[in-house]
Motif scaffolding. Structure first.
Motif, PDB file in Angstrom:
ATOM      1  N   LEU A 166      13.146   2.458   0.243  1.00  0.00           N
ATOM      2  CA  LEU A 166      13.551   2.868   1.582  1.00  0.00           C
ATOM      3  C   LEU A 166      12.418   3.584   2.298  1.00  0.00           C
ATOM      4  CD1 LEU A 166      15.773   3.112   3.705  1.00  0.00           C
ATOM      5  CD2 LEU A 166      16.549   5.203   2.567  1.00  0.00           C
ATOM      6  N   LEU A 167      11.684   4.444   1.594  1.00  0.00           N
ATOM      7  CA  LEU A 167      10.557   5.145   2.211  1.00  0.00           C
ATOM      8  C   LEU A 167       9.506   4.159   2.706  1.00  0.00           C
ATOM      9  CD1 LEU A 167       9.999   8.251  -0.103  1.00  0.00           C
ATOM     10  CD2 LEU A 167      10.659   8.263   2.310  1.00  0.00           C
ATOM     11  N   ALA A 168       9.246   3.123   1.927  1.00  0.00           N
ATOM     12  CA  ALA A 168       8.266   2.118   2.343  1.00  0.00           C
ATOM     13  C   ALA A 168       8.735   1.399   3.606  1.00  0.00           C
ATOM     14  CB  ALA A 168       8.027   1.115   1.219  1.00  0.00           C
ATOM     15  N   MET A 169      10.022   1.062   3.692  1.00  0.00           N
ATOM     16  CA  MET A 169      10.555   0.400   4.883  1.00  0.00           C
ATOM     17  C   MET A 169      10.403   1.298   6.114  1.00  0.00           C
ATOM     18  SD  MET A 169      14.038  -1.431   3.452  1.00  0.00           S
ATOM     19  CE  MET A 169      14.285  -2.425   4.902  1.00  0.00           C
TER      20      MET A 169
ATOM     21  N   VAL B  35       0.838  -1.207   0.000  1.00  0.00           N
ATOM     22  CA  VAL B  35       0.000   0.000   0.000  1.00  0.00           C
ATOM     23  C   VAL B  35       0.869   1.251   0.000  1.00  0.00           C
ATOM     24  CG1 VAL B  35      -1.596   1.348   1.397  1.00  0.00           C
ATOM     25  CG2 VAL B  35      -2.023  -1.079   1.022  1.00  0.00           C
ATOM     26  N   ILE B  36       1.914   1.260   0.814  1.00  0.00           N
ATOM     27  CA  ILE B  36       2.780   2.441   0.886  1.00  0.00           C
ATOM     28  C   ILE B  36       3.484   2.667  -0.449  1.00  0.00           C
ATOM     29  CG2 ILE B  36       4.835   3.390   1.998  1.00  0.00           C
ATOM     30  CD1 ILE B  36       3.883   1.862   4.547  1.00  0.00           C
ATOM     31  N   MET B  37       4.006   1.593  -1.039  1.00  0.00           N
ATOM     32  CA  MET B  37       4.671   1.746  -2.338  1.00  0.00           C
ATOM     33  C   MET B  37       3.697   2.201  -3.413  1.00  0.00           C
ATOM     34  SD  MET B  37       7.492  -1.286  -2.723  1.00  0.00           S
ATOM     35  CE  MET B  37       9.035  -1.212  -1.831  1.00  0.00           C
ATOM     36  N   LEU B  38       2.489   1.656  -3.395  1.00  0.00           N
ATOM     37  CA  LEU B  38       1.489   2.076  -4.374  1.00  0.00           C
ATOM     38  C   LEU B  38       1.166   3.557  -4.212  1.00  0.00           C
ATOM     39  CD1 LEU B  38      -1.010  -0.938  -4.331  1.00  0.00           C
ATOM     40  CD2 LEU B  38       0.420  -0.222  -6.254  1.00  0.00           C
ATOM     41  N   ALA B  39       1.027   4.002  -2.956  1.00  0.00           N
ATOM     42  CA  ALA B  39       0.721   5.408  -2.719  1.00  0.00           C
ATOM     43  C   ALA B  39       1.835   6.313  -3.226  1.00  0.00           C
ATOM     44  CB  ALA B  39       0.481   5.644  -1.227  1.00  0.00           C
ATOM     45  N   VAL B  40       3.089   5.924  -2.985  1.00  0.00           N
ATOM     46  CA  VAL B  40       4.218   6.735  -3.459  1.00  0.00           C
ATOM     47  C   VAL B  40       4.265   6.754  -4.985  1.00  0.00           C
ATOM     48  CG1 VAL B  40       6.721   6.931  -3.492  1.00  0.00           C
ATOM     49  CG2 VAL B  40       5.554   6.381  -1.360  1.00  0.00           C
ATOM     50  N   VAL B  41       4.118   5.589  -5.609  1.00  0.00           N
ATOM     51  CA  VAL B  41       4.189   5.511  -7.076  1.00  0.00           C
ATOM     52  C   VAL B  41       3.060   6.306  -7.716  1.00  0.00           C
ATOM     53  CG1 VAL B  41       3.973   3.951  -9.037  1.00  0.00           C
ATOM     54  CG2 VAL B  41       5.437   3.339  -7.116  1.00  0.00           C
ATOM     55  N   VAL B  42       1.845   6.147  -7.200  1.00  0.00           N
ATOM     56  CA  VAL B  42       0.712   6.895  -7.754  1.00  0.00           C
ATOM     57  C   VAL B  42       0.926   8.390  -7.566  1.00  0.00           C
ATOM     58  CG1 VAL B  42      -1.756   7.380  -7.469  1.00  0.00           C
ATOM     59  CG2 VAL B  42      -0.941   5.020  -7.560  1.00  0.00           C
ATOM     60  N   GLY B  43       1.392   8.799  -6.400  1.00  0.00           N
ATOM     61  CA  GLY B  43       1.655  10.213  -6.172  1.00  0.00           C
ATOM     62  C   GLY B  43       2.695  10.778  -7.117  1.00  0.00           C
ATOM     63  N   LEU B  44       3.754  10.018  -7.372  1.00  0.00           N
ATOM     64  CA  LEU B  44       4.788  10.476  -8.299  1.00  0.00           C
ATOM     65  C   LEU B  44       4.253  10.580  -9.720  1.00  0.00           C
ATOM     66  CD1 LEU B  44       7.874   8.466  -6.978  1.00  0.00           C
ATOM     67  CD2 LEU B  44       7.447  10.908  -6.744  1.00  0.00           C
ATOM     68  N   ARG B  45       3.477   9.609 -10.134  1.00  0.00           N
ATOM     69  CA  ARG B  45       2.936   9.648 -11.493  1.00  0.00           C
ATOM     70  C   ARG B  45       1.978  10.816 -11.678  1.00  0.00           C
ATOM     71  NH1 ARG B  45       1.778   3.502 -13.718  1.00  0.00           N
ATOM     72  NH2 ARG B  45       3.968   2.832 -13.736  1.00  0.00           N
TER      73      ARG B  45
END
Length: 815
Positions: A361-364, A338-348
């Motif tokens: 690293l942010l997800a960890m 979920v965290i990685m998806l949120a970061v990727v979607v936000g970047l896109r």
């Protein structure tokens, strides 16, 4: 040069890791000081240009991050420790009112659940208790079990969110402590459980009272409702358990035999809500939200103007994926995804692209902010290392690959996709093999093939059918058939020779080198570098623990609760004395403790001696026999004469003598049945080197102890396994005066109902200046003939601040 913010994040994780290694907690003030220091250093580390004073900036970021991670985690730990269970309330009848705060978990004996305490009283007076308890309510299964009390009332069916008033008995969180064993105390700490216990529901106890429903814990109530619907719809309980695990994250619904099958074939990660499942759900949710939003725009065009379709689809998809992850238990793989998806979607959506190590690293860091103790979970490392490997080995250029795929025939695209799946699975399998050996002491050889078959089957067939069953319950039956088909294939793979490899867990430096080697093997690097990876992995596969020298031996008294199991090792041979207790109709120490422990130690017993038939000594026989069928067996209740222990039997291994002292041939009847009581028939084994000896007596009683002592008045023992767990019926003065042991190892359960070891027996040891340890306070105890004056306690070797504190008297007796 690394940016100071990345240094800060890495140092923050290092600070968390350091705090988790503490044996005892500091005061809350010390951790607050660490946080204050981090706040003062933070501007130095993160503000300003990295070109000016770069060393100072990086050093400031390093110190600030480490202090912040250490201080924040320590402050949370100190706050939790302040709510510990008061020692004087343990074992007393307490009246507790509270809310069922979890999905009730089915056990072999009844139900286990978490309770949020609202009020607690003792004899009508308020008493302080931890906020969250873990309780067991034993039902009819417990009454059937031979050690459960008769006449207990069945649980009426607990539901998440209900308010109840119970009479309970509690104790501080406590679990077995064995080398490389499961740390139940850490798990309870992580779940903020301050005490464990059980509901008093016998015929003489006040009846539990249901006080009504509340609006609390709606997710757990919904998960329970779905799990019960699956049970009602699916006739096969094993298939229903797998479906419940996939839909609502109810891991307890999967039977232990199925977990063993999944681990052997390397597909256990698929039988819970994994990152793959959440990703698939997020992709479908994003596509669905995009379609729905565009259709809404036809009716209300202003919606599309206010919120563009890509934004609505992206945010809606992540929101629905988060809801799904929460509904399914919010495990570490789900959090990471979920965290990685949120970061990727936000970047896109912001038309940006960050390097994958930053996202990783942010997800960890985000997962550890939610739960710092997740760093000690195997699932944390398996999840993040697997994702990191896939990122690092990705050939890149997704747009170019997509354009090329558009021009290829469909058959070739399908072939390319299959090849990509095979490559990814092979990469993950090879890279994670050393890590799997480090964490579990085993590696599935058939795991690559099993995952190639199971991943698409579970992801594209079983999971979608299981999820769609929420709307159309009949689909759960189709999903159950798919689960049964998969189980048949996995059973076939598990029967292959060498389906799984078991190796001793190596020391941390060697294990970490092996993990690094596994990573190097799959990275896109020159083959010379990959060859170095193979050199790092090879020692892990060949490593074996040091064994005693010729003429020496070692005892490991395992922590199995209220029961007995002792491992005896010589230079080239291994003997197991007793197989631990039976915990429930479907669980015993053999499968839960002994077999896993011997495998991670790299041991295979040549001989197994079961002292007598009582379930606290013979409960794990079936599991041990299944794991090592070639071992020689001796006991006092076998119908086969060659497998009976009889006084006078002797053999020698590697310069160490083994002698059976009891029972006598006359103690067996014509049919092989013992003529004495079960305890009195216990096989007594003496193990002796040239200078030192050990005396293992099972549950032998005082009468037989006296007879043996008078028959051999010159017999001595350096170490004594306390007969009958320190009961008043054993450890007779005659035996103690004869053997005069330096050490006594007492195997007894924490706060056991028999009150073992008896205070009078401990007083006998104290009067004779005999030192002793109990497994409840020491954990697994190791004694070596090469170091006869020392006993090494597992709780001392691997103590952490969340572990049960050792009482002062036990520490004194070891000094």
């Amino acid at each position: 040069m690394a940016h100071p913010s990345l240094i800060f994040l890495l140092a923050w994780m290092l600070g968390v890791a350091l705090q988790l290694q503490q044996a005892t907690l500091w005061s809350l003030g010390v951790y607050a000081g660490c946080l204050l220091s981090a706040g003062l250093l933070l501007p130095l580390g993160l503000v300003g240009s990295a070109r000016v004073g770069s060393r100072g900036l990086l050093l400031g970021a390093l110190l600030a991050g480490a202090l912040a991670g250490l201080g924040l985690t320590g402050a949370r730990a100190a706050h939790h420790a302040a709510q510990a269970m008061p020692h004087h309330l343990q074992g007393l009848d307490l009246v507790v009112t509270g809310r069922v705060a979890s999905l009730p978990r089915r056990t072999e004996l009844g139900e286990r659940f978490d309770l949020v305490v609202e009020t607690a009283t003792r004899a009508g007076q308020p008493v302080p208790l931890p906020e969250r308890l873990q309780l067991s309510w034993y039902g009819s299964a417990a009454a059937a079990f031979e050690e459960a009390s008769a006449g207990t009332r069945q649980s009426p069916g607990l539901r998440a969110g209900d308010r109840w008033r119970f009479t309970v008995r509690l104790r501080s969180p406590h679990g077995n402590a064995n080398p490389h064993g499961f740390d139940r105390e850490r798990q309870l700490w992580e779940q903020s459980i301050g005490a464990t216990g059980y509901v008093r529901n016998g015929p003489r106890d006040p009846a539990p009272q249901r006080l009504g429903r509340t609006a609390w814990h709606p997710l757990d109530a919904a998960r329970q409702w779905v799990s019960e619907r699956i049970d009602a719809q699916v006739g096969d309980p094993r298939s229903a358990g797998v479906l419940a695990a996939l839909v609502v994250g109810d891991q307890s619904a999967i039977e232990r035999a199925d977990w063993d099958l999944f681990r052997t074939t390397g597909v256990a990660h698929l039988m819970s809500i994994s990152g793959l499942h959440v990703t698939m759900f997020a992709w479908l949710a994003t596509a669905l939200m995009g379609v729905l939003w565009r259709r809404l725009a036809r009716v209300r065009p202003q919606a599309l103007l206010a919120v563009p379709a890509p934004l609505a689809a992206g945010v809606g998809g992540v929101a629905l994926a988060t809801a799904y992850a929460l509904f399914s238990g919010w495990g570490v793989p789900s959090q990471r995804t979920v965290i990685m998806l949120a970061v990727v979607v936000g970047l896109r959506l912001s038309v940006r692209r960050w390097p994958w190590p930053v996202v990783w690293l942010l997800a960890m860091v985000a997962v550890l902010l939610l739960d710092p103790w997740a760093l000690l979970q195997p699932g944390f490392w398996l999840s993040f290392v697997a994702v990191g490997i896939l990122f690092a080995t990705d050939p890149g250029q997704p747009l170019a690959r997509a354009a090329q795929a558009e021009q290829e025939p469909r058959a070739r695209r399908s072939l390319r996709a299959a090849g990509g799946l095979l490559r990814e699975q092979a990469v993950v399998t090879v890279a994670l093999a050393p890590l799997t050996l480090l964490l579990f002491g085993q590696f599935s050889v058939v795991g690559l093939l099993a995952n190639l078959l199971a991943i698409p089957w579970v992801t594209l067939v079983i999971t979608p059918l299981a999820m769609l069953g929420l709307a159309v319950p009949l689909l759960w039956e189709a999903a159950a058939l798919a689960v049964q088909a998969q189980a048949a294939v996995l059973q076939w793979l598990a029967q292959w020779p060498w389906a799984a490899i078991y190796r001793a867990i190596p020391p941390a430096p060697l294990a970490l080198a092996g993990v690094l080697g596994g990573v190097l093997l799959v990275l896109r690097l020159p083959w010379a570098v990959r060859g170095a990876g193979l050199l790092l992995v090879w020692p892990v596969l060949l490593w074996a623990p040091l064994r005693p020298a010729l003429g020496q031996f070692e005892l490991l008294a395992m922590d199995v609760g209220q029961g007995s199991a002792v491992l005896v090792r010589t230079a080239r041979h291994t003997l197991l004395y007793d197989t631990g207790p039976r915990y429930s109709p479907e669980s015993d120490a053999g499968q839960r403790v002994i077999v896993p422990l011997l495998r991670v130690l790299g041991e295979a017993p040549h001989t197994v001696v079961v002292s007598h038939r009582d379930s606290d000594h013979a409960g794990g026989m079936a599991a041990v026999r299944s794991a090592w069928p070639q071992a020689r067996w001796l006991s006092s209740f076998d119908a086969e004469p060659a497998q009976r222990c009889v006084a006078g039997q002797r053999w020698q291994w590697d310069g160490v003598d083994f002698e059976v002292l009891h029972p006598q041939p006359a103690h067996y009847g014509p049919d092989g049945q013992g003529l004495l009581s079960s305890n009195a028939m216990s096989c007594v084994l003496r193990v002796a080197s040239a200078q030192h000896s050990a005396w293992l007596g099972g549950d032998i009683d005082a009468e037989q102890e006296t007879r043996l002592a008078l028959a051999q008045p010159d017999a001595r023992a350096t170490v004594l396994l306390a007969p009958h767990h320190g009961s008043l019926t054993s450890s007779s003065p005659v035996l103690l005066n004869t053997l005069r042991p330096r050490w006594v190892l007492v195997q007894s359960g924490y706060r056991n109902r028999f009150n073992h070891p008896a205070p009078a027996v401990l007083e006998r040891y104290r009067q004779r200046a005999m030192r002793w340890v109990t497994s409840a306070e020491c954990g697994a105890a190791t004694w070596r003939s090469a170091e006869p004056d020392a006993v090494h306690c597992q709780r001392d070797v691997a103590r952490r601040y969340w572990h049960h504190p050792a009482p002062a008297f036990a520490a004194t007796q070891r000094d």
